[in-house]
Write a protein that holds these residues in place. Structure first.
Motif, short mmCIF file in Angstrom:
data_model
loop_
_atom_site.label_atom_id
_atom_site.label_comp_id
_atom_site.label_asym_id
_atom_site.label_seq_id
_atom_site.Cartn_x
_atom_site.Cartn_y
_atom_site.Cartn_z
N TYR A 206 -70.44 46.88 -45.92
CA TYR A 206 -69.30 47.21 -45.35
C TYR A 206 -68.69 45.88 -46.19
CZ TYR A 206 -65.09 49.19 -43.08
OH TYR A 206 -63.74 50.46 -43.20
N ARG A 207 -67.20 45.97 -47.21
CA ARG A 207 -66.98 44.74 -47.23
C ARG A 207 -65.69 44.76 -46.85
NH1 ARG A 207 -70.40 44.86 -51.67
NH2 ARG A 207 -72.47 43.64 -51.67
N LEU A 223 -63.09 40.12 -36.80
CA LEU A 223 -64.55 39.70 -37.00
C LEU A 223 -65.17 39.89 -34.86
CD1 LEU A 223 -63.70 36.11 -38.97
CD2 LEU A 223 -65.43 37.77 -39.16
N LYS A 224 -64.00 40.07 -33.96
CA LYS A 224 -64.73 40.45 -33.31
C LYS A 224 -65.47 41.31 -33.32
CE LYS A 224 -60.97 38.05 -30.61
NZ LYS A 224 -60.23 38.29 -29.62
N VAL A 225 -64.76 42.50 -33.58
CA VAL A 225 -64.87 43.38 -33.83
C VAL A 225 -66.20 44.17 -34.99
CG1 VAL A 225 -65.18 46.23 -34.99
CG2 VAL A 225 -63.21 44.57 -33.37
N ILE A 226 -66.84 43.25 -36.26
CA ILE A 226 -67.89 43.36 -37.21
C ILE A 226 -68.85 42.49 -36.79
CG2 ILE A 226 -66.31 44.45 -38.68
CD1 ILE A 226 -65.91 42.02 -40.24
N CYS A 227 -68.65 41.11 -36.38
CA CYS A 227 -69.68 39.85 -36.26
C CYS A 227 -71.09 40.18 -36.14
CB CYS A 227 -69.06 39.07 -35.33
SG CYS A 227 -69.13 39.47 -33.96
N ASN A 228 -71.14 41.84 -35.21
CA ASN A 228 -72.73 42.57 -34.47
C ASN A 228 -72.47 43.36 -35.43
OD1 ASN A 228 -72.97 40.16 -33.07
ND2 ASN A 228 -71.79 41.00 -31.10
N THR A 229 -72.00 43.60 -36.23
CA THR A 229 -72.77 44.70 -37.29
C THR A 229 -73.10 44.60 -38.62
OG1 THR A 229 -70.10 45.43 -36.08
CG2 THR A 229 -71.05 47.22 -38.10
N PRO A 230 -74.64 44.83 -38.34
CA PRO A 230 -75.31 44.76 -39.54
C PRO A 230 -74.46 45.20 -41.07
CG PRO A 230 -77.00 45.89 -37.96
CD PRO A 230 -74.91 45.60 -37.16
N GLY A 231 -74.70 44.75 -42.05
CA GLY A 231 -73.97 45.40 -43.27
C GLY A 231 -72.97 44.88 -43.19
N ALA A 232 -71.67 44.55 -42.40
CA ALA A 232 -70.34 44.00 -42.58
C ALA A 232 -69.86 42.74 -42.90
CB ALA A 232 -69.37 44.60 -41.25
N LYS A 248 -61.19 28.13 -41.28
CA LYS A 248 -62.04 28.12 -41.61
C LYS A 248 -62.89 26.92 -40.24
CE LYS A 248 -63.97 27.51 -46.10
NZ LYS A 248 -63.83 26.50 -47.01
N SER A 249 -62.32 26.11 -39.72
CA SER A 249 -61.95 25.30 -38.49
C SER A 249 -62.35 26.39 -36.55
CB SER A 249 -61.15 24.07 -38.56
OG SER A 249 -60.18 24.72 -37.67
N HIS A 250 -61.51 27.63 -36.90
CA HIS A 250 -62.04 28.26 -36.06
C HIS A 250 -63.36 28.17 -35.05
CE1 HIS A 250 -60.99 31.65 -33.33
NE2 HIS A 250 -59.83 30.98 -33.21
N LEU A 251 -63.73 28.56 -33.82
CA LEU A 251 -64.89 28.52 -33.61
C LEU A 251 -65.48 30.38 -33.41
CD1 LEU A 251 -64.23 27.42 -29.90
CD2 LEU A 251 -65.75 25.93 -31.83
N SER A 252 -64.57 30.72 -34.13
CA SER A 252 -65.17 32.12 -33.88
C SER A 252 -65.95 32.87 -35.66
CB SER A 252 -64.56 33.29 -33.90
OG SER A 252 -64.04 33.53 -32.81
N TYR A 253 -64.74 30.89 -36.86
CA TYR A 253 -65.62 31.63 -37.97
C TYR A 253 -67.49 31.49 -38.16
CZ TYR A 253 -65.64 30.77 -42.98
OH TYR A 253 -65.72 30.99 -44.54
N SER A 254 -67.94 32.17 -39.08
CA SER A 254 -68.81 31.94 -39.39
C SER A 254 -69.60 32.15 -40.64
CB SER A 254 -70.04 32.83 -38.78
OG SER A 254 -71.65 32.60 -39.66
N SER A 255 -69.73 31.78 -41.41
CA SER A 255 -70.18 32.10 -42.97
C SER A 255 -71.42 33.15 -42.90
CB SER A 255 -70.34 30.67 -44.06
OG SER A 255 -72.31 30.45 -43.27
N ALA A 256 -71.94 33.45 -41.86
CA ALA A 256 -72.63 34.48 -42.35
C ALA A 256 -71.74 36.40 -42.19
CB ALA A 256 -73.38 34.61 -40.40
#
Length: 406
Positions: A206-207, A223-232, A248-256
């Protein structure tokens, strides 16, 4: 007489709420339920919804826009603003960082289509606080989206299987209230392998792409909603490198689960870091208005190619005669309804028809297209501001339209 006024006001509030609750999952209008029925109470709240303009108000706004556009910016300066647009937006983010705009936590109420399957139920629990009554008996043709075109209704009827209800442009099974996977065209497409083997988010199912992410005021609520959603996975891009660096410098940012990149959507020669037809959702919120009108169609058409069949493009931007348009001084107008601010950034003010024509010409189906009129007030200064926005939802067909000449 007072009794009649109270009854009329009560009926107005009731009729507005009935229109907003026709969908079986969410309020269908992007407007709230705060209706101004007593003008003497206008300064009791900061915002009033569902504003209707009189003919006199419409005419005054038109005259004001005509007046402030009589004196145009010189051609050589117009060329400079176009040529150096990147510079002006970079300077904007260097100056304001992430302090200028508030996080758009309203996105999920306006655009529930953003949500992947696994997060819809979670958001529905929060929705109870809005006291929205559910109606699970609506069919696709009875949903009654504001601004829903006949083509949109026909599209629903032709592309959705029996026993479904439509929720703001998405198909749901009535018994399970989950996104439908019974449509064979959806299944066949999802089973097709992605042509390019490795790219950011290549393993996602899901992109989402946010165009013009700025400092992340939409990206981080998503990101707060989808970060723990597999496949998003979320892609976000911006013209300004300074803005992308803030994300990119925000604490919530992750390339995952997110990829932020610099991109000029006006340059067709620039490739995206992913192949065409893989996106479920594109978010285009207060972005298109910053682009020269002559280049808007090319941008929309290119973005449409990124959507997978059935994917949604969600749009919100400035509407014609918004207060911010009427406040421009003479000499700031670039062309009709297109202006330059004092910091060198530019803004266009749309009509419904302009938005509709652009997205339909790009091959998308109109699901929703409406004018959102609100009255914003400054209670301390006793100032009233008429805000106008255009909101639209456009879907990529599962099958391209057939050529009638073949």
């Amino acid at each position: 007489m007072n009794i009649i006024k109270r009854i009329s006001a009560s009926y107005l509030r009731k009729s507005k709420m009935q229109q907003r609750c026709q969908s079986n999952r969410r309020p269908i209008a992007p407007l709230g339920s705060r209706i101004l029925t007593d003008p003497t109470k206008v300064f009791e709240h900061n915002m009033w919804d569902h504003m209707q303009w009189s003919q006199e108000e419409e005419e005054r706004a038109r005259e004001k826009a005509t007046e402030n556009s009589l004196m145009r910016v010189q051609p050589e300066d117009q060329d400079k603003y176009e040529r150096e647009a990147n510079k002006y937006w970079n300077e904007f983010y260097k100056t304001h960082k992430n302090n200028f705009f508030k996080d758009r936590n309203w996105l999920f109420l306006e655009f529930p289509e953003i949500l992947p399957k696994g997060r819809k139920d979670q958001m529905n629990k929060k929705e109870k606080s809005y006291h929205v009554k559910l109606n699970a008996t609506n069919s696709c043709t009875n949903v009654g989206f504001p601004g829903m075109s006949e083509e949109g209704k026909d599209y629903c009827q032709n592309n959705l299987v029996d026993g479904l209800t439509s929720v703001r442009g998405h198909a749901y099974n009535k018994s399970q209230a989950e996104p439908v996977t019974d449509n064979k065209r959806v299944k066949n497409y999802e089973q097709e392998p992605v042509k390019q083997e490795s790219f950011p988010g290549s393993g996602a199912t899901y992109r989402i792409l946010e165009v013009g992410c700025g400092a992340g005021n939409s990206a981080f609520p998503i990101l707060k909603v989808i970060c723990n959603t597999p496949g998003a996975f979320l892609y976000c891009c911006d013209f300004a490198a300074e803005a992308v660096e803030l994300v990119k410098s925000h604490l919530s940012y992750s390339s995952a689960w997110c990829s932020a990149f610099v991109h000029d959507v006006c340059d067709d020669s620039l490739p995206y870091p992913f192949p065409d037809e893989i996106l479920d959702v594109i978010l285009l919120v207060f972005v298109l208005s910053a682009i020269h009108p002559d280049r808007m169609q090319g941008v929309v058409s290119r973005l449409a190619k990124l959507l997978k069949p059935g994917g949604m493009l969600l749009f919100r931007d400035y509407g014609r005669y918004d207060t911010s348009q009427l406040r421009f001084k003479k000499g700031r107008c670039l062309s009709e309804n297109f202006y330059v601010r004092g910091d060198g950034t530019r803004v266009y003010f749309f009509t419904e028809d302009e938005v509709r024509n652009m997205f339909i010409l790009a091959g998308l189906v109109e699901v929703q297209n409406l004018v959102d009129r609100r009255l914003q007030v400054n209670r301390k200064k006793k100032v009233k501001m008429q805000r106008v926005w255009i909101q639209g939802k456009f879907q990529k067909p599962f099958q391209p339209p057939q050529n009638s000449h073949q």
